[in-house]
Design an enzyme around this catalytic site. Structure first.
Site, PDB file in Angstrom:
ATOM      1  N   ARG A 133       5.984  -6.955 -44.674  1.00 25.93           N
ATOM      2  CA  ARG A 133       4.996  -6.995 -43.584  1.00 25.93           C
ATOM      3  C   ARG A 133       5.033  -5.663 -42.834  1.00 25.93           C
ATOM      4  O   ARG A 133       4.017  -5.150 -42.388  1.00 25.93           O
ATOM      5  CB  ARG A 133       5.265  -8.166 -42.626  1.00 25.93           C
ATOM      6  CG  ARG A 133       4.374  -8.103 -41.390  1.00 25.93           C
ATOM      7  CD  ARG A 133       4.281  -9.380 -40.570  1.00 25.93           C
ATOM      8  NE  ARG A 133       5.413 -10.237 -40.581  1.00 25.93           N
ATOM      9  CZ  ARG A 133       6.556 -10.015 -39.909  1.00 25.93           C
ATOM     10  NH1 ARG A 133       6.714  -8.939 -39.174  1.00 25.93           N
ATOM     11  NH2 ARG A 133       7.548 -10.876 -39.994  1.00 25.93           N
ATOM     12  N   ASP A 148     -16.530   2.650 -35.972  1.00 23.91           N
ATOM     13  CA  ASP A 148     -16.509   1.893 -37.222  1.00 23.91           C
ATOM     14  C   ASP A 148     -17.310   2.723 -38.230  1.00 23.91           C
ATOM     15  O   ASP A 148     -18.528   2.847 -38.126  1.00 23.91           O
ATOM     16  CB  ASP A 148     -17.134   0.513 -36.986  1.00 23.91           C
ATOM     17  CG  ASP A 148     -17.150  -0.342 -38.257  1.00 23.91           C
ATOM     18  OD1 ASP A 148     -17.143   0.220 -39.361  1.00 23.91           O
ATOM     19  OD2 ASP A 148     -17.198  -1.582 -38.125  1.00 23.91           O
ATOM     20  N   LYS A 195     -16.147  -2.641 -48.330  1.00 25.81           N
ATOM     21  CA  LYS A 195     -17.458  -2.124 -48.688  1.00 25.81           C
ATOM     22  C   LYS A 195     -17.316  -0.898 -49.606  1.00 25.81           C
ATOM     23  O   LYS A 195     -16.862  -1.014 -50.698  1.00 25.81           O
ATOM     24  CB  LYS A 195     -18.235  -1.816 -47.400  1.00 25.81           C
ATOM     25  CG  LYS A 195     -18.192  -2.974 -46.386  1.00 25.81           C
ATOM     26  CD  LYS A 195     -18.929  -4.190 -46.893  1.00 25.81           C
ATOM     27  CE  LYS A 195     -18.607  -5.528 -46.233  1.00 25.81           C
ATOM     28  NZ  LYS A 195     -17.949  -5.638 -44.983  1.00 25.81           N
ATOM     29  N   TYR A 211     -21.930  -4.915 -36.242  1.00 28.02           N
ATOM     30  CA  TYR A 211     -21.844  -5.974 -37.255  1.00 28.02           C
ATOM     31  C   TYR A 211     -21.657  -7.333 -36.563  1.00 28.02           C
ATOM     32  O   TYR A 211     -20.863  -7.443 -35.618  1.00 28.02           O
ATOM     33  CB  TYR A 211     -20.676  -5.647 -38.198  1.00 28.02           C
ATOM     34  CG  TYR A 211     -20.247  -6.813 -39.049  1.00 28.02           C
ATOM     35  CD1 TYR A 211     -21.135  -7.397 -39.953  1.00 28.02           C
ATOM     36  CD2 TYR A 211     -18.964  -7.342 -38.964  1.00 28.02           C
ATOM     37  CE1 TYR A 211     -20.747  -8.472 -40.730  1.00 28.02           C
ATOM     38  CE2 TYR A 211     -18.571  -8.416 -39.742  1.00 28.02           C
ATOM     39  CZ  TYR A 211     -19.473  -8.978 -40.629  1.00 28.02           C
ATOM     40  OH  TYR A 211     -19.094 -10.048 -41.384  1.00 28.02           O
TER      41      TYR A 211
HETATM   42  C1  LIG Z   1     -19.760  -2.388 -40.265  1.00 25.97           C
HETATM   43  C2  LIG Z   1     -18.775  -3.485 -40.535  1.00 25.97           C
HETATM   44  N1  LIG Z   1     -17.626  -3.519 -39.852  1.00 25.97           N
HETATM   45  C3  LIG Z   1     -16.706  -4.482 -40.052  1.00 25.97           C
HETATM   46  C4  LIG Z   1     -16.922  -5.508 -40.960  1.00 25.97           C
HETATM   47  C5  LIG Z   1     -15.891  -6.570 -41.141  1.00 25.97           C
HETATM   48  O1  LIG Z   1     -15.151  -6.323 -42.288  1.00 25.97           O
HETATM   49  P1  LIG Z   1     -14.475  -7.441 -43.206  1.00 25.97           P
HETATM   50  O2  LIG Z   1     -15.588  -8.279 -43.767  1.00 25.97           O
HETATM   51  O3  LIG Z   1     -13.737  -6.638 -44.233  1.00 25.97           O
HETATM   52  O4  LIG Z   1     -13.567  -8.228 -42.317  1.00 25.97           O
HETATM   53  C6  LIG Z   1     -18.102  -5.503 -41.705  1.00 25.97           C
HETATM   54  C7  LIG Z   1     -18.366  -6.577 -42.694  1.00 25.97           C
HETATM   55  O5  LIG Z   1     -19.450  -6.735 -43.189  1.00 25.97           O
HETATM   56  C8  LIG Z   1     -19.057  -4.474 -41.483  1.00 25.97           C
HETATM   57  O6  LIG Z   1     -20.228  -4.432 -42.157  1.00 25.97           O
END
Ligand SMILES: Cc1ncc(COP(=O)(O)O)c(C=O)c1O
Length: 380
Positions: free
Chosen positions: A47, A173, A198, A99
């Protein structure tokens, strides 16, 4: 080393024991100690640290131009860990087009732990300045956003945030752009977050998240939280991300080339009311996108003139574009955010147009993709 070389080599050395060129998947939860409290190479428990995860973390740090990388079980686990840097009663300014899952975490979970959020239009740096309060400790940007692909001038917002008396942390992000297109730490951000699920993974086969920083003290706080909270990524998933990242630059170039061809087709199409792509001159932040991004990426959104029913028809009629959530894989995906990924923001300030269709343009042959979109639009 240049980006393409780092993507293949950063954090990864042939194994000193046997010369294995690929980083081994260290499927171990614990490590032998030479004496009580004397772990052999600093590894005690997985961990806290794992060699496969470490290779990935070091690679991520190099790609973002940071000094420290941390990998998590998902993008949201990474986001949650960053927010745990804050004390209760802290105020956060976040983009009003983040998101849906990020919004849900902020609004439905973290508010219960006495964090306060203001959602502002970060594409206008002035509205970020207006949203800052004496309690603001963190500013959260997504650029380009999901699904409206709005672009925020990272440097302009960083200047405003850093001149505020509390010195709030500025987080970007960078999921949609990836470090190949955009490097927020170089533009003034303190923290970069990714849903690695992604483009970094790139093959729609694994879920993970990342946090990258330059500052040592911040890195230590985050590493403490990574271990104390425990939302870590496993070694097999770390390996899959290392493998995916090796082809990130060539994938991103092809995603953008194919996306541009589809944009050129959509702009002529009578059933499409509006299309959104950061590297098209019609995009409201086209100039900023050109300044801070290497290319326009693989995401396109468009709004059907026929609204929700037409959007659903198109999404259900494609044959190569798979109807699915998520994005950033080599295969093309199509979805209707208001009815799928962004259901959690329905009725809120972040509500999405029901006629909006989101494409994650893959790296297939562009003529096949164009034929597919053409026949789906014919049916709508
Ligand atoms: C821009 C963005 N940030 C964060 C996330 C969250 O990521 P995760 O699905 O890997 O938890 C997503 C998921 O679609 C996203 O598109």
């Amino acid at each position: 080393m240049k980006f393409e070389t780092l993507a293949i080599h950063a954090g990864q050395e042939p194994d000193p024991n046997n010369g294995a060129v690929m980083t081994p998947v260290y499927l171990t939860s614990t490590y032998m100690q030479d004496g009580v409290g004397r772990p052999r190479q600093g590894y005690e428990y997985s961990r806290t640290q794992n060699p496969t995860r470490k290779a990935l973390q070091d690679c991520l740090a190099a790609l973002e131009g940071g000094s420290y990388g941390l990998a998590f079980a998902s993008g949201l686990a990474a986001t949650d860990t960053v927010l745990r840097l804050l004390d209760s009663d802290s105020h956060v300014v976040a983009g009003d087009d983040v998101y849906g899952g990020t919004f849900r975490l902020f609004d439905k979970v973290l508010r219960r732990f006495k964090l306060d959020f203001t959602f502002a239009d970060t594409t206008d740096p002035e509205s970020v300045a207006e949203a800052l309060t004496p309690s603001t400790r963190l500013v959260w940007l997504e650029t380009p956003t999901n699904p409206y692909l709005r672009v925020t001038d990272i440097r302009a917002v960083a200047e405003i945030v850093h001149s505020h008396e509390n010195k709030p942390l500025m987080v970007v992000d960078n999921t949609f752009a990836t470090p190949y297109l955009q490097r927020p730490l170089e533009l003034g951000a303190d923290i970069v977050v990714h849903s690695m699920t992604k483009y970094l993974g790139g093959h729609s086969d694994v879920v993970g998240g990342a946090v990258i920083v330059k500052d040592k003290v911040l890195a230590e706080k985050l590493a403490f939280l990574q271990n104390a909270v425990g939302a870590v990524i496993g070694p097999m998933d770390s390996f899959l991300f290392l493998r995916g990242i090796k082809t990130l630059p060539i994938r991103m170039d092809r995603h953008a080339e194919n996306a541009m061809a589809i944009v050129e087709f959509l702009e002529e199409h009578p059933k499409v009311g509006k299309f959104i792509y950061p590297f098209h001159p019609s995009h409201p932040q086209y100039k900023i996108a050109k300044q801070q991004m290497r290319n326009g990426g693989g995401m396109i959104s468009f709004i059907m003139k026929g609204g929700r029913a037409a959007a659903i028809k198109v999404a259900e009629a494609t044959k190569i574009f798979t109807l699915a959530e998520s994005l950033g894989g080599v295969e093309s995906l199509i979805e209707v955010p208001a009815a799928m990924t962004h259901l959690s923001v329905a009725g809120s300030q972040l509500d999405v147009d029901p006629g909006l269709v989101r494409l994650s343009v893959g790296i297939e042959n562009k003529d096949d993709l164009l034929d597919d979109i053409r026949q789906a639009l014919d049916k709508a």
